[in-house]
Scaffold this motif. Structure first.
Motif: not given
Length: 63
Positions: A1-5, A18-37
């Protein structure tokens, strides 16, 4: 994944936290976006299989 992306994706994810979000949620979303890229890059480079090719290969794999 490129730095800009990466920066763009992190900002996009941060805006949806949200206040309920966890670091795991962030990792999952980032992984999904990387897979799409990665998938879009593979498609752009012609590294794709037709449905027929997938069916043929899957039959061989499932023997």
């Amino acid at each position: 994944m490129k730095k800009v992306a990466l920066k763009k994706y992190l900002i996009q994810i941060a805006e949806k936290l949200t206040p309920e979000s966890t670091l795991e949620d962030v990792y999952e979303q980032l992984s999904l976006l990387a897979d799409i890229d990665e998938s879009e890059e593979q498609e752009k480079n012609g590294e794709i299989l037709s449905q027929k090719e997938v069916q043929t290969l899957s039959r061989e794999w499932l023997r």
